[in-house]
Design a protein around this motif. Structure first.
Motif, mmCIF file in Angstrom:
data_model
loop_
_atom_site.group_PDB
_atom_site.id
_atom_site.type_symbol
_atom_site.label_atom_id
_atom_site.label_comp_id
_atom_site.label_asym_id
_atom_site.label_seq_id
_atom_site.Cartn_x
_atom_site.Cartn_y
_atom_site.Cartn_z
ATOM 1 N N LEU A 138 0.489 -2.665 -7.509
ATOM 2 C CA LEU A 138 0.818 -1.724 -6.099
ATOM 3 C C LEU A 138 -0.193 -1.081 -5.521
ATOM 4 O O LEU A 138 -0.075 -1.137 -4.045
ATOM 5 N N PRO A 139 -1.402 -1.385 -5.903
ATOM 6 C CA PRO A 139 -2.836 -0.560 -5.883
ATOM 7 C C PRO A 139 -3.521 -1.785 -4.262
ATOM 8 O O PRO A 139 -3.487 -1.108 -3.075
ATOM 9 N N ILE A 140 -3.165 -3.077 -4.845
ATOM 10 C CA ILE A 140 -3.161 -4.347 -3.867
ATOM 11 C C ILE A 140 -2.304 -3.775 -2.431
ATOM 12 O O ILE A 140 -2.312 -4.603 -1.405
ATOM 13 N N VAL A 141 -0.957 -3.445 -3.294
ATOM 14 C CA VAL A 141 0.486 -3.584 -1.613
ATOM 15 C C VAL A 141 0.209 -1.869 -0.586
ATOM 16 O O VAL A 141 -0.395 -2.230 0.170
ATOM 17 N N ASP A 142 -0.837 -0.873 -0.679
ATOM 18 C CA ASP A 142 -1.038 -0.424 -0.276
ATOM 19 C C ASP A 142 -2.032 -0.232 0.030
ATOM 20 O O ASP A 142 -2.726 -0.414 1.848
ATOM 21 N N GLU A 143 -3.212 -0.904 0.136
ATOM 22 C CA GLU A 143 -4.614 -1.588 0.437
ATOM 23 C C GLU A 143 -3.882 -2.822 1.639
ATOM 24 O O GLU A 143 -4.252 -2.699 2.655
ATOM 25 N N THR A 144 -3.744 -3.372 1.255
ATOM 26 C CA THR A 144 -2.719 -4.539 1.992
ATOM 27 C C THR A 144 -2.099 -3.743 3.732
ATOM 28 O O THR A 144 -2.151 -4.364 4.421
ATOM 29 N N LEU A 145 -0.855 -2.937 3.020
ATOM 30 C CA LEU A 145 -0.108 -2.699 4.337
ATOM 31 C C LEU A 145 -1.202 -1.114 4.822
ATOM 32 O O LEU A 145 -0.633 -1.304 6.267
ATOM 33 N N LYS A 146 -2.339 -0.971 4.424
ATOM 34 C CA LYS A 146 -3.184 -0.479 5.383
ATOM 35 C C LYS A 146 -4.236 -0.870 6.203
ATOM 36 O O LYS A 146 -3.913 -0.718 7.128
ATOM 37 N N ASN A 147 -3.944 -1.982 5.516
ATOM 38 C CA ASN A 147 -4.968 -2.974 6.673
ATOM 39 C C ASN A 147 -3.856 -3.610 7.677
ATOM 40 O O ASN A 147 -4.566 -3.891 8.945
ATOM 41 N N ILE A 148 -2.863 -3.631 7.399
ATOM 42 C CA ILE A 148 -1.617 -4.244 8.542
ATOM 43 C C ILE A 148 -1.421 -3.279 9.387
ATOM 44 O O ILE A 148 -1.555 -3.466 10.827
ATOM 45 N N GLU A 149 -1.093 -1.997 9.339
ATOM 46 C CA GLU A 149 -1.379 -0.868 10.632
ATOM 47 C C GLU A 149 -2.133 -0.417 10.720
ATOM 48 O O GLU A 149 -2.370 0.032 11.975
ATOM 49 N N ASN A 150 -3.833 -0.477 10.338
ATOM 50 C CA ASN A 150 -5.002 -0.265 11.078
ATOM 51 C C ASN A 150 -5.143 -1.230 11.375
ATOM 52 O O ASN A 150 -5.654 -0.962 13.002
ATOM 53 N N GLN A 151 -4.230 -2.485 12.694
ATOM 54 C CA GLN A 151 -5.084 -3.523 12.538
ATOM 55 C C GLN A 151 -3.129 -3.490 13.524
ATOM 56 O O GLN A 151 -2.920 -4.659 14.621
ATOM 57 N N GLY A 152 -2.565 -2.444 13.993
ATOM 58 C CA GLY A 152 -1.118 -2.237 14.380
ATOM 59 C C GLY A 152 -0.273 -3.617 14.519
ATOM 60 O O GLY A 152 -0.038 -3.449 15.253
ATOM 61 N N LEU A 153 -0.612 -4.598 12.948
ATOM 62 C CA LEU A 153 0.359 -5.589 13.082
ATOM 63 C C LEU A 153 1.613 -4.897 12.589
ATOM 64 O O LEU A 153 2.808 -5.660 12.703
ATOM 65 N N ASN A 154 1.854 -3.824 12.028
ATOM 66 C CA ASN A 154 3.209 -2.888 10.692
ATOM 67 C C ASN A 154 4.259 -3.581 11.699
ATOM 68 O O ASN A 154 3.847 -2.503 13.268
ATOM 69 N N GLN A 155 4.885 -4.228 11.741
ATOM 70 C CA GLN A 155 6.738 -4.071 12.721
ATOM 71 C C GLN A 155 7.376 -3.331 11.828
ATOM 72 O O GLN A 155 8.742 -2.410 12.571
ATOM 73 N N TYR A 156 6.948 -1.978 10.043
ATOM 74 C CA TYR A 156 8.122 -0.949 10.328
ATOM 75 C C TYR A 156 7.419 0.055 10.453
ATOM 76 O O TYR A 156 6.760 0.511 11.520
ATOM 77 N N SER A 157 8.551 1.168 11.137
ATOM 78 C CA SER A 157 7.700 2.659 11.172
ATOM 79 C C SER A 157 6.955 3.359 10.130
ATOM 80 O O SER A 157 7.423 3.110 9.028
ATOM 81 N N LEU A 158 6.395 4.207 10.570
ATOM 82 C CA LEU A 158 5.486 4.479 9.052
ATOM 83 C C LEU A 158 6.494 5.847 8.490
ATOM 84 O O LEU A 158 6.491 5.666 7.586
ATOM 85 N N ILE A 159 7.908 5.809 9.017
ATOM 86 C CA ILE A 159 8.713 6.991 8.086
ATOM 87 C C ILE A 159 9.191 6.309 7.700
ATOM 88 O O ILE A 159 9.689 6.385 6.166
#
Length: 208
Positions: A138-159
């Motif tokens: 889970l910590p690795i998943v959290d860090e991966t999603l954080k990096n994706i969001e920091n690069q503006g690559l997330n396709q999901y809304s933050l909610i």
């Protein structure tokens, strides 16, 4: 009551994931199958379903599980307004252990707002609470999603980040992509977590 329904006790939920999670928890904790878990296919339909259920002459108990989403206070105010119209005495603030009340007609109502009656969020946040404390993925998943969001690559809304989190975590288990309810049955998730035990106590008290 429809021909497919056997019990005069109902639990209304927003979606099929909620339905399967409840079934899995009832199996785990040996809660008697004396109530129906009804997938209302969305919060709008759940609210439409309520007056139909209250009009059923044989109804004894109605439970409601909804997501807090981004505004738990707004979700609670809507529920409180609705239930007050059916002569339930409802507190100003929902307790952490959920609501169980009875009106003058003898109908019992129960309310649980996911994830824990106190925080914004949804079913997936509740399930995330059940990830074992010693889990290293889970910590690795959290860090991966954080990096994706920091690069503006997330396709999901933050909610909906909790959805991305828990489904990413489930995709990395021995049977990738296991649904949340089945993940409880397969013991990928712990059920000894405090919020889960409070939820189980609410269920038992509501349908006992």
């Amino acid at each position: 009551m429809s021909n497919k329904e056997k019990f005069n006790k109902k639990l209304l939920v927003e979606g099929v994931d909620d339905q399967h999670v409840v079934w899995s928890l009832c199996l785990k904790f040996e809660i008697p199958k004396n109530f129906e878990v009804i997938d209302c296919k969305g919060i709008t339909n759940l609210y439409k379903e309520l007056p139909v259920r209250f009009k059923q002459s044989e109804i004894e108990t109605i439970g409601i599980i909804i997501d807090a989403d981004s505004e738990i206070k707004k979700s609670w105010e809507e529920i409180k307004k609705t239930l007050s119209s059916y002569e339930f005495t409802i507190p100003e603030k929902i307790p952490s252990e959920g609501i169980i009340a009875t009106n003058n007609s003898g109908i019992k109502i129960g309310v649980w707002i996911m994830p824990n009656n106190n925080e914004n969020g949804m079913l997936e946040d509740f399930i995330t609470f059940l990830v074992p404390k010693e889990d290293k993925i889970l910590p690795i998943v959290d860090e991966t999603l954080k990096n994706i969001e920091n690069q503006g690559l997330n396709q999901y809304s933050l909610i909906h980040k909790s959805k991305a989190t828990i489904h990413s975590w489930l995709a990395l288990q021995s049977d990738p992509g296991t649904p949340m309810g089945l993940a409880i049955t397969k013991k990928y998730l712990t059920t000894n977590e405090e919020t889960c035990l409070i939820f189980i106590n609410w269920l038992k008290n509501l349908y006992s």
